[in-house]
Enzyme design. Structure first.
Site, PDB file in Angstrom:
ATOM      1  N   GLU A   1       0.873  -1.167   0.000  1.00 46.89           N
ATOM      2  CA  GLU A   1       0.000   0.000   0.000  1.00 46.89           C
ATOM      3  C   GLU A   1       0.913   1.220   0.000  1.00 46.89           C
ATOM      4  O   GLU A   1       1.662   1.438   0.948  1.00 46.89           O
ATOM      5  CB  GLU A   1      -0.863  -0.042   1.266  1.00 46.89           C
TER       6      GLU A   1
ATOM      7  N   GLN B   1      -3.148  16.455  -7.071  1.00 47.36           N
ATOM      8  CA  GLN B   1      -2.457  16.325  -8.352  1.00 47.36           C
ATOM      9  C   GLN B   1      -1.376  15.263  -8.245  1.00 47.36           C
ATOM     10  O   GLN B   1      -0.654  15.215  -7.257  1.00 47.36           O
ATOM     11  CB  GLN B   1      -1.835  17.678  -8.728  1.00 47.36           C
TER      12      GLN B   1
ATOM     13  N   ASN C   1       2.001  13.637 -10.381  1.00 51.84           N
ATOM     14  CA  ASN C   1       2.960  13.942 -11.445  1.00 51.84           C
ATOM     15  C   ASN C   1       3.949  12.801 -11.578  1.00 51.84           C
ATOM     16  O   ASN C   1       4.245  12.109 -10.599  1.00 51.84           O
ATOM     17  CB  ASN C   1       3.730  15.230 -11.130  1.00 51.84           C
TER      18      ASN C   1
ATOM     19  N   ARG D   1      17.046  17.666 -11.160  1.00 51.12           N
ATOM     20  CA  ARG D   1      15.854  18.519 -11.228  1.00 51.12           C
ATOM     21  C   ARG D   1      15.719  19.208  -9.870  1.00 51.12           C
ATOM     22  O   ARG D   1      15.519  18.570  -8.863  1.00 51.12           O
ATOM     23  CB  ARG D   1      14.612  17.688 -11.539  1.00 51.12           C
TER      24      ARG D   1
ATOM     25  N   HIS E   1      13.381  23.072  -6.469  1.00 50.66           N
ATOM     26  CA  HIS E   1      12.172  23.800  -6.827  1.00 50.66           C
ATOM     27  C   HIS E   1      11.223  23.957  -5.655  1.00 50.66           C
ATOM     28  O   HIS E   1      11.206  23.141  -4.750  1.00 50.66           O
ATOM     29  CB  HIS E   1      11.419  23.060  -7.938  1.00 50.66           C
TER      30      HIS E   1
ATOM     31  N   LYS F   1       4.343  17.479  -0.791  1.00 53.88           N
ATOM     32  CA  LYS F   1       4.499  16.411  -1.782  1.00 53.88           C
ATOM     33  C   LYS F   1       4.773  15.083  -1.088  1.00 53.88           C
ATOM     34  O   LYS F   1       5.428  15.042  -0.048  1.00 53.88           O
ATOM     35  CB  LYS F   1       5.684  16.713  -2.713  1.00 53.88           C
TER      36      LYS F   1
ATOM     37  N   LYS G   1      16.831  26.684 -17.071  1.00 53.19           N
ATOM     38  CA  LYS G   1      16.129  27.360 -15.976  1.00 53.19           C
ATOM     39  C   LYS G   1      16.762  27.015 -14.626  1.00 53.19           C
ATOM     40  O   LYS G   1      16.929  27.887 -13.772  1.00 53.19           O
ATOM     41  CB  LYS G   1      14.655  26.948 -16.017  1.00 53.19           C
TER      42      LYS G   1
END
Length: 181
Positions: A28, A47, A49, A59, A62, A72, A169
């Site tokens: 789970e 949401q 991703n 990455r 951020h 998150k 970026k």
């Protein structure tokens, strides 16, 4: 599910109970009721991703500013990454601290990152598929970040700098000391 506090206030490393047999395995990956019981936090994800990256892709770091801040729950479903969280909440007792851990499809660990923290990861395996849930929708106008090679934080990404692959970026993100409220 085993949940452990990290050195960042409200950030938890999670390890599911894995059931294996001759067919494979089952676990789970998230249970809202159990998560809230173990952490005392209320969360409502809105949401999901997913990102695919090759070796050396970094990455981050951020975050979303202000009311667009996102908590998150992150995990790796294929491969291995070094995952890093930086507490940038000025009123937090752990402001300026960072936490890093290995997330992989082998260890099945997950990381809950509270809103107001910066987040990044680098792919350590040949490739990785990274999956995460957010409790707030992405807002391009609230997007921000911190330079991965910030001298104040001094994060060891465990891959030589010359081998890292970053977006343009991410190469020009501000330093930690230059963050604005």
């Amino acid at each position: 599910m085993q949940i452990n506090k990290t050195n960042i206030e409200g950030c938890y490393e999670m390890k599911p109970e894995i059931f294996k047999d001759q067919r494979g395995f089952f676990f789970e990956s998230f249970n809202k009721k159990r998560f809230e019981q173990l952490t005392g936090l209320k969360v409502a994800f809105v949401q999901d991703n997913q990102a695919f990256s090759t070796h050396g892709v970094l990455r981050g770091l951020h975050f979303q500013k202000g009311e667009s801040a996102q908590a998150k729950l992150v995990r790796v479903i294929q491969g291995e990454v070094l995952d890093v969280v930086v507490d940038i909440r000025r009123d937090s007792p752990t402001y300026g601290n960072f936490f890093k851990t290995i997330l992989s499809s082998e260890n099945h660990k997950q990381l809950f990152i509270p809103g107001g923290c910066a987040h990044g990861y680098v792919t350590l395996s040949n490739s990785a598929t990274f999956f995460y849930k957010c409790d707030n929708h992405y807002n391009p106008g609230a997007e921000s970040g911190i330079a991965y090679n910030d001298p104040t934080l001094n994060i060891d990404w465990e891959i030589p700098d010359k081998e890292l692959i970053l977006s343009e970026k991410d190469r020009i993100l501000p330093k930690f000391d230059d963050l604005l409220d």
